[in-house]
Structures are given as structure tokens and as C-alpha cells.
Design a protein around this motif. Structure first.
Motif, PDB file in Angstrom:
ATOM      1  N   VAL A   1       0.876  -1.227  -0.271  1.00 43.35           N
ATOM      2  CA  VAL A   1       0.044   0.005   0.025  1.00 43.35           C
ATOM      3  C   VAL A   1       0.704   1.235   0.021  1.00 43.35           C
ATOM      4  O   VAL A   1       0.499   2.151  -0.653  1.00 43.35           O
ATOM      5  N   ALA A   2       2.156   1.335   0.762  1.00 41.48           N
ATOM      6  CA  ALA A   2       2.798   2.276   0.781  1.00 41.48           C
ATOM      7  C   ALA A   2       3.471   2.663  -0.711  1.00 41.48           C
ATOM      8  O   ALA A   2       3.775   3.710  -1.152  1.00 41.48           O
ATOM      9  N   ASP A   3       3.507   1.455  -1.480  1.00 40.20           N
ATOM     10  CA  ASP A   3       4.293   1.799  -2.736  1.00 40.20           C
ATOM     11  C   ASP A   3       3.190   1.751  -3.898  1.00 40.20           C
ATOM     12  O   ASP A   3       3.621   2.619  -4.569  1.00 40.20           O
ATOM     13  N   ILE A   4       2.063   1.109  -3.699  1.00 39.00           N
ATOM     14  CA  ILE A   4       1.393   1.304  -4.897  1.00 39.00           C
ATOM     15  C   ILE A   4       0.008   1.937  -4.573  1.00 39.00           C
ATOM     16  O   ILE A   4      -0.903   2.250  -5.430  1.00 39.00           O
ATOM     17  N   GLY A   5      -0.375   2.289  -3.348  1.00 43.00           N
ATOM     18  CA  GLY A   5      -1.702   2.723  -2.942  1.00 43.00           C
ATOM     19  C   GLY A   5      -1.919   4.016  -3.510  1.00 43.00           C
ATOM     20  O   GLY A   5      -3.292   4.167  -4.051  1.00 43.00           O
ATOM     21  N   ALA A   6      -1.155   4.907  -3.609  1.00 44.36           N
ATOM     22  CA  ALA A   6      -1.549   6.326  -4.537  1.00 44.36           C
ATOM     23  C   ALA A   6      -1.711   5.794  -5.910  1.00 44.36           C
ATOM     24  O   ALA A   6      -2.677   6.688  -6.593  1.00 44.36           O
ATOM     25  N   SER A   7      -1.007   4.930  -6.533  1.00 49.38           N
ATOM     26  CA  SER A   7      -1.582   4.537  -7.914  1.00 49.38           C
ATOM     27  C   SER A   7      -2.799   3.987  -8.116  1.00 49.38           C
ATOM     28  O   SER A   7      -3.495   4.266  -9.136  1.00 49.38           O
ATOM     29  N   VAL A   8      -2.913   3.282  -7.099  1.00 57.48           N
ATOM     30  CA  VAL A   8      -4.402   2.648  -7.182  1.00 57.48           C
ATOM     31  C   VAL A   8      -5.487   3.878  -6.867  1.00 57.48           C
ATOM     32  O   VAL A   8      -6.542   3.580  -7.730  1.00 57.48           O
ATOM     33  N   GLN A   9      -5.359   4.655  -6.091  1.00 63.10           N
ATOM     34  CA  GLN A   9      -6.295   5.878  -5.823  1.00 63.10           C
ATOM     35  C   GLN A   9      -6.317   6.633  -7.411  1.00 63.10           C
ATOM     36  O   GLN A   9      -7.239   6.789  -7.751  1.00 63.10           O
ATOM     37  N   ARG A  10      -5.306   6.826  -7.904  1.00 60.73           N
ATOM     38  CA  ARG A  10      -5.288   7.562  -9.093  1.00 60.73           C
ATOM     39  C   ARG A  10      -6.135   6.802 -10.042  1.00 60.73           C
ATOM     40  O   ARG A  10      -6.727   7.353 -10.893  1.00 60.73           O
ATOM     41  N   ALA A  11      -5.792   5.693 -10.417  1.00 59.25           N
ATOM     42  CA  ALA A  11      -6.229   4.689 -11.156  1.00 59.25           C
ATOM     43  C   ALA A  11      -7.843   4.568 -10.985  1.00 59.25           C
ATOM     44  O   ALA A  11      -8.605   4.348 -12.055  1.00 59.25           O
ATOM     45  N   ALA A  12      -8.444   4.869  -9.809  1.00 58.00           N
ATOM     46  CA  ALA A  12      -9.915   4.886  -9.575  1.00 58.00           C
ATOM     47  C   ALA A  12     -10.509   5.975  -9.933  1.00 58.00           C
ATOM     48  O   ALA A  12     -11.641   6.251  -9.806  1.00 58.00           O
ATOM     49  N   HIS A  13      -9.790   7.141 -10.560  1.00 58.65           N
ATOM     50  CA  HIS A  13     -10.192   8.334 -10.891  1.00 58.65           C
ATOM     51  C   HIS A  13     -11.090   9.053 -10.018  1.00 58.65           C
ATOM     52  O   HIS A  13     -12.152   9.588 -10.325  1.00 58.65           O
ATOM     53  N   GLY A  14     -10.576   9.102  -8.604  1.00 56.28           N
ATOM     54  CA  GLY A  14     -11.405  10.035  -7.454  1.00 56.28           C
ATOM     55  C   GLY A  14     -12.493   9.167  -6.923  1.00 56.28           C
ATOM     56  O   GLY A  14     -13.275   9.634  -6.250  1.00 56.28           O
ATOM     57  N   ASN A  15     -12.779   7.865  -7.215  1.00 50.11           N
ATOM     58  CA  ASN A  15     -13.874   7.275  -6.710  1.00 50.11           C
ATOM     59  C   ASN A  15     -13.124   6.195  -5.699  1.00 50.11           C
ATOM     60  O   ASN A  15     -12.658   5.370  -5.784  1.00 50.11           O
ATOM     61  N   ALA A  16     -13.445   7.015  -4.386  1.00 49.90           N
ATOM     62  CA  ALA A  16     -12.791   6.250  -3.229  1.00 49.90           C
ATOM     63  C   ALA A  16     -13.221   5.060  -2.973  1.00 49.90           C
ATOM     64  O   ALA A  16     -12.693   3.879  -2.538  1.00 49.90           O
ATOM     65  N   THR A  17     -14.726   4.712  -3.366  1.00 49.99           N
ATOM     66  CA  THR A  17     -15.290   3.388  -2.942  1.00 49.99           C
ATOM     67  C   THR A  17     -14.479   2.419  -3.970  1.00 49.99           C
ATOM     68  O   THR A  17     -14.084   1.217  -3.522  1.00 49.99           O
ATOM     69  N   LEU A  18     -14.339   2.786  -5.147  1.00 45.06           N
ATOM     70  CA  LEU A  18     -13.645   1.819  -6.050  1.00 45.06           C
ATOM     71  C   LEU A  18     -12.115   1.651  -5.600  1.00 45.06           C
ATOM     72  O   LEU A  18     -11.640   0.541  -5.882  1.00 45.06           O
TER      73      LEU A  18
END
Length: 181
Positions: A109-126
Motif C-alpha cells: 500500500v505504501a508503494d502502490i496505494g497512491a497509484s491505485v487511488q489515481r487509477a480509480a479516478h477519484g472514486n474512493a469506493t472503487l
């Protein structure tokens, strides 16, 4: 992951004292388990985490202590009658595997968490659903890899834990690559 694998092996060694399967490279116990008798599961877990990985040296250390505490606490909560001073080998092994899985997920999560959030395009639930899916996959894969290693006669060790960690991390990156784009 080196600290995580050492911590997981330390948890196993501490909880399996007197068991012939104990980690070979371990030294003296970090904590007298008898001193934990009568404490709540969360207090037991916190004391074990602090004994295995003491001090506030870095964020990684804090994450490892959190993984240890979460692993031990969850195993004890699921096995209410378990006696931490004489834990059955299978529960000590479960603490080992969960410590690895929780710690590995925290590092990911420390390494890829921000990328996962960006890839969800602002959809926190996703984003949260995807992180939960990765977490579940990591936990299940650690169990499967550990069972596979145990089936071929591998003993619990830091090197076994490190190999499992590398394999699981590679699988996560391959399988969940689309979650990062």
C-alpha cells in the motif's frame, strides 16, 4: 521485506517455544509468555509486537509492529480458548503467516496505494474495493504458498518467508497491474 520476514519468524519462534519446529536461527526469547497470562488479546498482541520489534525507529518498524499485533490479536480472537503461554503449533504458524501477509500488504500500500487511488479516478469506493481485493489476495496467497512450502518439507525460516514474500509480491504486480494504470 527483510524486517517483516525476521519479525514473522520471531513471532513464530516466541509463540512456539519448546516446539521442535521452532526457528533454528532464533536466540533467547524476547518475552516471557507467562507474563501475558490474564491479559486481553489486544494487550497480549501489543506486548508481543513490542517485544519482537521494539522502539519507534521508523515508519517501517511501526508498520511491522502493527502487522504483528493485528496477526496475533486476530488469531487469538478467533481462538478464544487458546492459551498464549502454550499455543498449539498450528496457531503459532497462523500468526507467522498473517504477520507476513499483513506486513506485505502494508508495504505494498505504501508503494502502490497512491497509484491505485489515481487509477480509480477519484472514486474512493472503487479504490477501497480494489485495495480490499489486493489484501484478500495477499492473505490467501500467503496461506497457499506457506502450505505448498510446508507440504514439500520446508521449515519456517526467514529464508522461506522471504521467498514467499517475493513470489506473492510478483503475483500481485502481475495480476493487479490494471489497478495501477
Amino acid at each position: 521485506m527483510n524486517k517483516s520476514t525476521s519479525a514473522a519468524a520471531g513471532v513464530f519462534d516466541l509463540l512456539s517455544r519448546g516446539d521442535a519446529a521452532s526457528v533454528a536461527e532464533a536466540g533467547p526469547p524476547a518475552l516471557d509468555l507467562r507474563s501475558l497470562a490474564g491479559l486481553s488479546h489486544s494487550e497480549v498482541a501489543e506486548r508481543i509486537a513490542e517485544a519482537i520489534n521494539p522502539g519507534d525507529v521508523s515508519l517501517d518498524d511501526a508498520g511491522i509492529r502493527e502487522a504483528i499485533a493485528e496477526a496475533v490479536s486476530s488469531v487469538l480472537n478467533e481462538n478464544q480458548d487458546a492459551d498464549v503461554t502454550n499455543l498449539p503449533p498450528e496457531l503459532a504458524e497462523e500468526c507467522f503467516v498473517r504477520t507476513l501477509a499483513f506486513s506485505a500488504f502494508g508495504i505494498m500500500v505504501a508503494d502502490i496505494g497512491a497509484s491505485v487511488q489515481r487509477a480509480a479516478h477519484g472514486n474512493a469506493t472503487l479504490a477501497n474495493d480494489r485495495l480490499k481485493e489486493i489484501s484478500d489476495f495477499v492473505r490467501e496467497t500467503y496461506h497457499a504458498q506457506y502450505a505448498k512450502a510446508k507440504a514439500i518439507g520446508s521449515k519456517i525460516s526467514r529464508s522461506t518467508a522471504a521467498k514467499i514474500a517475493r513470489d506473492v509480491t510478483a503475483q500481485v504486480m502481475d495480476i493487479f497491474e490494471s489497478y495501477l494504470e
